[in-house]
Scaffold this active site. Structure first.
Site, PDB file in Angstrom:
ATOM      1  N   CYS A  44     102.081  58.877  -5.870  1.00 63.97           N
ATOM      2  CA  CYS A  44     103.437  59.344  -5.625  1.00 63.97           C
ATOM      3  C   CYS A  44     104.356  58.895  -6.742  1.00 63.97           C
ATOM      4  O   CYS A  44     103.937  58.258  -7.696  1.00 63.97           O
ATOM      5  CB  CYS A  44     103.948  58.791  -4.302  1.00 63.97           C
ATOM      6  SG  CYS A  44     104.090  57.009  -4.359  1.00 63.97           S
ATOM      7  N   CYS A  47     104.543  55.137  -7.709  1.00 61.25           N
ATOM      8  CA  CYS A  47     103.533  54.629  -8.637  1.00 61.25           C
ATOM      9  C   CYS A  47     103.985  54.845 -10.070  1.00 61.25           C
ATOM     10  O   CYS A  47     103.790  54.005 -10.941  1.00 61.25           O
ATOM     11  CB  CYS A  47     102.220  55.369  -8.450  1.00 61.25           C
ATOM     12  SG  CYS A  47     101.597  55.314  -6.782  1.00 61.25           S
ATOM     13  N   ASP A 453      72.405  65.820   3.001  1.00 62.34           N
ATOM     14  CA  ASP A 453      71.708  64.591   2.692  1.00 62.34           C
ATOM     15  C   ASP A 453      72.373  63.524   3.565  1.00 62.34           C
ATOM     16  O   ASP A 453      73.516  63.694   3.974  1.00 62.34           O
ATOM     17  CB  ASP A 453      71.891  64.282   1.201  1.00 62.34           C
ATOM     18  CG  ASP A 453      71.431  62.888   0.850  1.00 62.34           C
ATOM     19  OD1 ASP A 453      70.333  62.519   1.274  1.00 62.34           O
ATOM     20  OD2 ASP A 453      72.179  62.190   0.163  1.00 62.34           O
ATOM     21  N   ASP A 639      74.350  63.935  -2.788  1.00 63.99           N
ATOM     22  CA  ASP A 639      74.989  63.178  -3.858  1.00 63.99           C
ATOM     23  C   ASP A 639      74.002  62.493  -4.789  1.00 63.99           C
ATOM     24  O   ASP A 639      74.347  62.140  -5.896  1.00 63.99           O
ATOM     25  CB  ASP A 639      75.893  62.098  -3.252  1.00 63.99           C
ATOM     26  CG  ASP A 639      75.085  60.984  -2.618  1.00 63.99           C
ATOM     27  OD1 ASP A 639      74.070  61.297  -1.988  1.00 63.99           O
ATOM     28  OD2 ASP A 639      75.466  59.825  -2.778  1.00 63.99           O
ATOM     29  N   ASP A 643      68.682  64.302  -4.835  1.00 61.78           N
ATOM     30  CA  ASP A 643      69.187  65.564  -4.288  1.00 61.78           C
ATOM     31  C   ASP A 643      69.384  66.628  -5.359  1.00 61.78           C
ATOM     32  O   ASP A 643      69.479  67.806  -5.050  1.00 61.78           O
ATOM     33  CB  ASP A 643      70.541  65.352  -3.594  1.00 61.78           C
ATOM     34  CG  ASP A 643      70.419  64.430  -2.417  1.00 61.78           C
ATOM     35  OD1 ASP A 643      69.454  64.600  -1.653  1.00 61.78           O
ATOM     36  OD2 ASP A 643      71.274  63.543  -2.265  1.00 61.78           O
TER      37      ASP A 643
END
Lengths: 745, 67
Positions: A44, A47, A453, A639, A643
């Site tokens: 935002c 920051c 997965d 991931d 995979d």
């Protein structure tokens, strides 16, 4: 700087080597240095000011500016007052992790292209408004009592504005058309360019013979609308791309350079010179072309050669940038100036993502290719017909022909698919899904079966160590050190849990089992309990003690085996996701390489009845192929390294941002965050997008069927043609924008 | 209609001024961060150094007291 204790900063313990931040800086003005950083955690405006204030508080920092759109930070500092590392440490104390961009990679091309489009748009807008001002006066005057000299004056002033504006603002179209013609192809810019130039020429001719009508306004308005569309499209792609680049920076396209004193530091690829020594870890892409100096491993070269068999390499063998190290640690002596190689590969992937056109897109393109000659023939026939047979004057026949050309300009047809893709990818972008390939949206829409997965996908990637108190610190560190060399999620979790550094010199990954050291004497092993020689009864007992946990065994050189129990938490919305998917009629399945009990526990918890456990990568592919053979369209969500082949085999695939490089390269889209909600969003949005694409194609075809005959008959002036054409483009765009309704949050 | 001799150049001149203003804003990078720009107007970066926005709210209530 000193090699033996490589982790001076506790928060940085995750990376076992220090990064040479100064290597990422580029010289700026007045002897200062400049660095661009992708900053994690900017959410935002607060920051933005925290970072800027915090950094400007450092002595020697001349400028710090956060770009909230791209989530990037640009810093300028004087090298004699402050060090790049200090700036990054200050950022870390403020609570933000920074990831540098490779200065050799920062290309301003897209930026320049976007600015050129904006400049052209500005000029066309100026021209359109001023010419319209004069045209409205002429139209009003034509209806009342304007005298011919005044009208001619107005026309000449319009010409004076229109000629430079068309020459300036038309360049993006003329260039693209010229490129296409030079390659003996046509694209939609060819009819646009011809139409624009012809109309402009005709208008000048009409002005010279002092006629009542000229069409400078239509030409410039047409250009203006086309540029607006083109800018919006380019803007969306640029935005997705900048996020992709931030992720790339986060995943660091750098090389672990082994310095002469033995220290390992991550440096950008452009700073790696031939002759340097580079460390390659298992699961990473080799970042340079070179010769293996030390270590043995298996290399997956499929991305380079298309060959799927792994190639074993040892000292003296060549490795290429872009190949994947699936085995052990390698030290590689760089042979080629590597700055270009991986860079090219990454760019190729990005280009492929930007260029990959969907089935419908290709259809639209093919239509445009068939279409252009038809249009030109129709326009020419109309002209000759009216001139020779219809008895119209040369110029009047020309006007009718130009109307045909403008009204059939395939903008609507060419906009039909991309407009939807831009809008859909924008919606997905906000939902946290970054699409890699253009046609992924259409393939997502066709999915009926979803395969997950488990590890790192349904569960959060970080696992916790459950039984740390059972081991001595030395033993835990020994296991952790070995785990540090592994890229398996469980290995990474164990390494994180133990905070161990300094992996052993040479390890070998035994795919699907674990890793072992290679060298003199008995080897150390880390991996599945069976791999480490644990008897089944003990394994059963441990499973009973830690239900649902994954066991990682460590066998030290003396043959003593200990077992670490690690368990991962489910992603918080996993159960809801499965319920939603089942309610929408998708078949859901879990394919995991993990143990049966762990998979069963997760499957029961989230309510999935079909699951398979203990699968090797090849088994996953086999299952997906079997599903596809049944005529199902499979979405694979995964991931891990194991995979990646399955991700590539599936109809369409998604990978979480925490996944390994390769999985993300193989997947069609990456989703952000700790929740699985983006998966549902991707499916829902893509279904709606596909409907909109079909509608748009229908709309543009119907439009052209209706409009062309009217133009050929000569009932349409170029101004009306331009308005009608813009109208059809706007209709198609609005239909695409309709997707956004109901997606607001 | 002699007034046109003034009016048309004025109209075009105004248009050109707008065009040049646009080109200048583009060149000086004012469209690079549209997201950030809308928040920057709220940032109190014109306050004396060392004050956080939170102090600023307090100070703004009694501005002239501390010298």
């Amino acid at each position: 700087m000193n090699a033996p204790s490589p982790s001076p900063e506790p928060p940085n313990v995750a990376s076992s080597q220090e990064r040479d931040w100064n290597a990422f800086a580029t010289p700026g003005v007045e002897g200062r240095l400049h660095m661009d950083l992708a900053v994690e955690g900017i959410t935002c405006a607060a920051c933005m000011s925290t970072i800027e204030r915090g950094l400007k508080g450092l002595d020697g920092v001349a400028a710090a500016r956060v770009n909230l759109t791209t989530r990037r930070l640009a810093v300028d500092w004087s090298p004699d007052a402050v060090d790049a590392g200090e700036i990054v440490r200050r950022l870390e104390r403020l609570g933000y992790r920074a990831h540098p961009f490779d200065p050799g990679r920062m290309t301003a091309e897209e930026e320049a292209e976007s600015k050129e489009l904006l400049r052209c748009m500005g000029a066309a807008g100026f021209g359109a408004m001023n010419i319209m001002l004069l045209s409205v006066s002429v139209w009003a005057g034509n209806a009342t009592d304007i005298d011919a000299p005044t009208r001619d004056l107005f026309h000449w002033i319009s010409a004076l504005i229109a000629i430079p504006v068309v020459a300036y603002s038309g360049r993006p179209f003329f260039r693209s058309a010229a490129r296409a013609l030079a390659a003996f192809r046509t694209n939609m810019d060819v009819p646009i360019s011809i139409g624009v130039v012809l109309t402009l020429g005709l208008s000048i001719f009409e002005t010279m013979r002092s006629s009542r009508e000229a069409f400078f306004d239509s030409v410039v308005m047409l250009l203006f609308f086309l540029l607006v569309g083109r800018f919006l499209d380019q803007n969306m792609r640029r935005r997705t791309r900048s996020v992709a680049e931030n992720i790339a920076a986060l995943r660091v396209e750098s090389a672990a350079l082994i310095q002469p004193d033995g220290a390992i530091r991550d440096v950008p690829l452009s700073k790696v010179d031939p002759g340097a020594l580079v460390l390659v870890r298992p699961g990473e892409r080799v970042s340079v072309d070179g010769v293996v100096e030390e270590g043995t491993s298996d290399i997956d070269q499929s991305l380079i050669t298309g060959e799927t068999d792994l190639v074993a390499v040892g000292p003296g063998d060549r490795v290429w940038a872009g190949t994947l190290d699936v085995g052990g640690l390698l030290k590689v002596r760089v042979t080629a100036a590597a700055a270009g190689t991986l860079l090219d590969e990454v760019n190729r992937l990005l280009e492929a993502a930007a260029q990959a056109k969907s089935k419908y897109m290709r259809l639209a393109d093919r239509a445009a290719r068939l279409y252009a000659p038809v249009v030109h023939t129709a326009a020419l026939t109309t002209f000759l017909g009216w001139w020779l047979l219809g008895g119209k004057a040369f110029a009047d026949a020309g006007i009718v022909a130009v109307s045909v050309l403008i009204i059939t300009c395939p903008c609507a047809l060419a906009l039909a698919i991309p407009a939807v893709q831009v809008v859909a990818s924008g919606i997905l972008f906000r939902a946290g899904v970054l699409i890699h390939s253009g046609d992924a949206i259409e393939r997502l829409a066709s999915v009926d079966t979803i395969v997950f997965d488990k590890t790192g996908t349904l569960t959060l990637p970080e696992a916790r160590l459950l039984n740390a108190e059972e081991f001595t610190v030395e033993r835990l560190m020994a296991a952790g050190r070995l785990a540090r060399a592994s890229r398996h999620p469980l290995g990474v979790a164990l390494a994180e849990a133990t905070r161990a550094v300094a992996p052993p010199a040479e390890v070998r990954e035994v795919a699907g089992h674990g890793i072992e050291t290679v060298g003199d004497g008995p080897s150390e092993r880390l991996g599945a309990p069976e791999f480490c020689g644990l008897d089944p009864e003990r394994v059963e007992a441990l499973h009973a003690r830690f239900p649902g946990a994954s066991l990682v065994a460590h066998r030290d050189a003396s043959g003593d085996v200990v077992v670490c129990a690690l368990r991962q938490g489910l992603r918080e919305d996993a159960a809801k996701l499965i319920a939603d998917l089942a309610a929408s009629g998708y078949a859901v399945e879990i394919l995991s390489g993990d143990r049966e009990a762990a998979v069963a526990a997760v499957a029961a918890e989230i309510g999935v009845t079909r699951w398979r456990a203990g699968l090797k990568p090849a088994d996953k592919i086999a299952r997906i192929e079997a599903l596809k053979a049944e005529g199902r369209r499979v979405l694979m969500v995964g991931d891990g390294l194991n995979d990646a082949p399955a991700l590539a085999a599936a109809t369409v695939s998604l990978s979480p941002v925490t996944g390994v490089h390769l999985s993300q390269a193989a997947a069609d889209a990456v989703f952000l965050g700790d929740r699985l909600a983006p998966v549902v969003a991707a499916l829902r949005v893509s279904r709606r997008a596909k409907t909109a694409m079909v509608q748009n194609l229908g709309l543009s075809v119907v439009y052209n069927f209706v409009a062309v005959p009217i133009a050929v008959v000569g009932l349409v002036t170029p101004l009306i043609a331009a308005l009608a054409m813009s109208g059809s483009s706007i209709l198609v765009t609005l239909n695409a924008l309709r997707l956004r309704l109901g997606e607001t949050r | 209609m002699a007034v046109l001799i003034f009016l048309i150049p004025i109209a075009i001149g105004l248009g050109l001024a707008g065009l040049f203003a646009f080109m200048w804003t583009l060149k000086s990078g004012q469209y690079d961060d549209l997201e950030g720009a809308k928040w920057r107007i709220l940032a109190d970066d014109d306050l004396p150094a060392g004050k956080s926005p939170c102090d600023g709210a307090k100070d703004a209530a009694a501005p002239a007291k501390d010298a």
